[in-house]
Design a protein around this motif. Structure first.
Motif, PDB file in Angstrom:
ATOM      1  N   SER A 123       0.857  -1.158   0.028  1.00  0.00           N
ATOM      2  CA  SER A 123       0.138   0.010  -0.025  1.00  0.00           C
ATOM      3  C   SER A 123       0.948   1.316   0.037  1.00  0.00           C
ATOM      4  CB  SER A 123      -0.987   0.053   1.304  1.00  0.00           C
ATOM      5  OG  SER A 123      -0.265   0.234   2.230  1.00  0.00           O
ATOM      6  N   PHE A 124       0.555   2.352  -0.539  1.00  0.00           N
ATOM      7  CA  PHE A 124       1.208   3.577  -0.556  1.00  0.00           C
ATOM      8  C   PHE A 124       0.371   4.671  -0.077  1.00  0.00           C
ATOM      9  CE2 PHE A 124       1.977   0.587  -4.006  1.00  0.00           C
ATOM     10  CZ  PHE A 124       3.279   0.501  -4.316  1.00  0.00           C
ATOM     11  N   THR A 125       1.401   5.551   0.354  1.00  0.00           N
ATOM     12  CA  THR A 125       0.969   7.212   0.537  1.00  0.00           C
ATOM     13  C   THR A 125       1.654   7.937  -0.407  1.00  0.00           C
ATOM     14  OG1 THR A 125       2.399   7.390   2.498  1.00  0.00           O
ATOM     15  CG2 THR A 125      -0.021   6.936   2.721  1.00  0.00           C
ATOM     16  N   PRO A 126       1.086   8.927  -0.915  1.00  0.00           N
ATOM     17  CA  PRO A 126      -0.258   9.076  -1.275  1.00  0.00           C
ATOM     18  C   PRO A 126      -0.917   7.761  -2.050  1.00  0.00           C
ATOM     19  CG  PRO A 126       0.858  10.531  -2.508  1.00  0.00           C
ATOM     20  CD  PRO A 126       1.850   9.861  -2.000  1.00  0.00           C
ATOM     21  N   GLU A 127      -2.244   7.738  -1.898  1.00  0.00           N
ATOM     22  CA  GLU A 127      -2.757   6.598  -2.557  1.00  0.00           C
ATOM     23  C   GLU A 127      -3.159   6.550  -3.832  1.00  0.00           C
ATOM     24  OE1 GLU A 127      -6.001   5.538   0.370  1.00  0.00           O
ATOM     25  OE2 GLU A 127      -4.785   4.847   1.827  1.00  0.00           O
ATOM     26  N   ASN A 128      -3.696   7.844  -4.236  1.00  0.00           N
ATOM     27  CA  ASN A 128      -4.327   8.332  -5.474  1.00  0.00           C
ATOM     28  C   ASN A 128      -3.601   8.186  -6.778  1.00  0.00           C
ATOM     29  OD1 ASN A 128      -3.377  10.482  -5.383  1.00  0.00           O
ATOM     30  ND2 ASN A 128      -5.072  11.829  -4.872  1.00  0.00           N
ATOM     31  N   GLY A 129      -2.255   8.001  -6.592  1.00  0.00           N
ATOM     32  CA  GLY A 129      -1.539   8.090  -7.781  1.00  0.00           C
ATOM     33  C   GLY A 129      -1.040   9.576  -8.529  1.00  0.00           C
ATOM     34  N   TYR A 132       2.716   7.137 -10.491  1.00  0.00           N
ATOM     35  CA  TYR A 132       2.362   8.751  -9.912  1.00  0.00           C
ATOM     36  C   TYR A 132       2.609   9.687 -11.095  1.00  0.00           C
ATOM     37  CZ  TYR A 132       2.256   7.014  -5.320  1.00  0.00           C
ATOM     38  OH  TYR A 132       2.017   6.090  -3.997  1.00  0.00           O
ATOM     39  N   ILE A 173       6.862   9.672  -1.146  1.00  0.00           N
ATOM     40  CA  ILE A 173       6.044   8.631  -1.474  1.00  0.00           C
ATOM     41  C   ILE A 173       6.536   7.279  -0.207  1.00  0.00           C
ATOM     42  CG2 ILE A 173       5.696   6.610  -2.690  1.00  0.00           C
ATOM     43  CD1 ILE A 173       6.292   8.557  -5.180  1.00  0.00           C
ATOM     44  N   ASN A 174       5.512   7.043   0.616  1.00  0.00           N
ATOM     45  CA  ASN A 174       5.884   5.635   1.530  1.00  0.00           C
ATOM     46  C   ASN A 174       5.247   4.502   0.718  1.00  0.00           C
ATOM     47  OD1 ASN A 174       7.102   7.114   3.718  1.00  0.00           O
ATOM     48  ND2 ASN A 174       5.436   8.354   3.821  1.00  0.00           N
ATOM     49  N   ILE A 175       5.816   3.333   1.080  1.00  0.00           N
ATOM     50  CA  ILE A 175       5.562   2.259   0.619  1.00  0.00           C
ATOM     51  C   ILE A 175       5.361   1.361   2.049  1.00  0.00           C
ATOM     52  CG2 ILE A 175       6.040   0.220  -0.788  1.00  0.00           C
ATOM     53  CD1 ILE A 175       8.001   2.047  -2.157  1.00  0.00           C
ATOM     54  N   LYS A 207       3.561   0.934  -9.059  1.00  0.00           N
ATOM     55  CA  LYS A 207       2.526   2.103  -8.921  1.00  0.00           C
ATOM     56  C   LYS A 207       3.107   3.239  -9.867  1.00  0.00           C
ATOM     57  CE  LYS A 207      -0.449   4.430  -6.038  1.00  0.00           C
ATOM     58  NZ  LYS A 207      -1.629   4.038  -6.053  1.00  0.00           N
TER      59      LYS A 207
END
Length: 133
Positions: A21-27, A122, A42-44, A120
């Motif tokens: 899962s990532f932050t931010p989530e929305n890409g 972005y 970006i955090n994973i 992912k």
């Protein structure tokens, strides 16, 4: 009874699969402006991200940025070469346009864990300095 001995280990092994899962989530990362210093992070989450090495043996981030002449670059957070769970996007954009940041790799795995890949992309919108409303 024999089916229980087969199903139970399979169930336990499937529970060991890591999911990213990532932050931010929305890409979408924060917009940037030409000539203005930029920073985002970006955090994973979901496991320990495996470090990658380039041809010369140097540890490199698990991300690529395109186009490469955007003025932005990627680095590890806190200057920790082995912390690929946190990435910074920095720099001063040189031209307007759309920048793509692709984060992909695998989690380090342990005994009885299934290898888990993640990917992912972005987007960063770089605006001209007079469009920064």
């Amino acid at each position: 009874m024999r089916n229980t001995f087969i199903v139970l280990p399979l169930l336990l092994l499937s529970a060991c699969t890591l999911h990213a899962s990532f932050t931010p989530e929305n890409g979408k990362l924060n917009d940037a402006t030409v000539g203005v210093p930029y920073y985002d992070k970006i955090n994973i989450f979901g496991g320990n991200v495996a470090s990658l090495k380039d041809y010369y043996g140097n540890v490199k981030p698990v991300a690529d940025i395109t186009p490469i002449d955007s003025g932005l670059y990627i680095q590890h957070c806190n200057d920790n070469l082995y912390d690929d769970n946190c990435l910074q996007i920095r720099g001063t954009p040189t031209k307007p346009g759309v920048v793509k940041v692709q984060v992909s790799g695998i989690f380090n795995i342990a005994t009885f864990q299934k290898s888990s890949e993640f990917d992912k992309t972005y987007t960063i919108i770089i605006k001209k300095s007079d469009e920064s409303s």
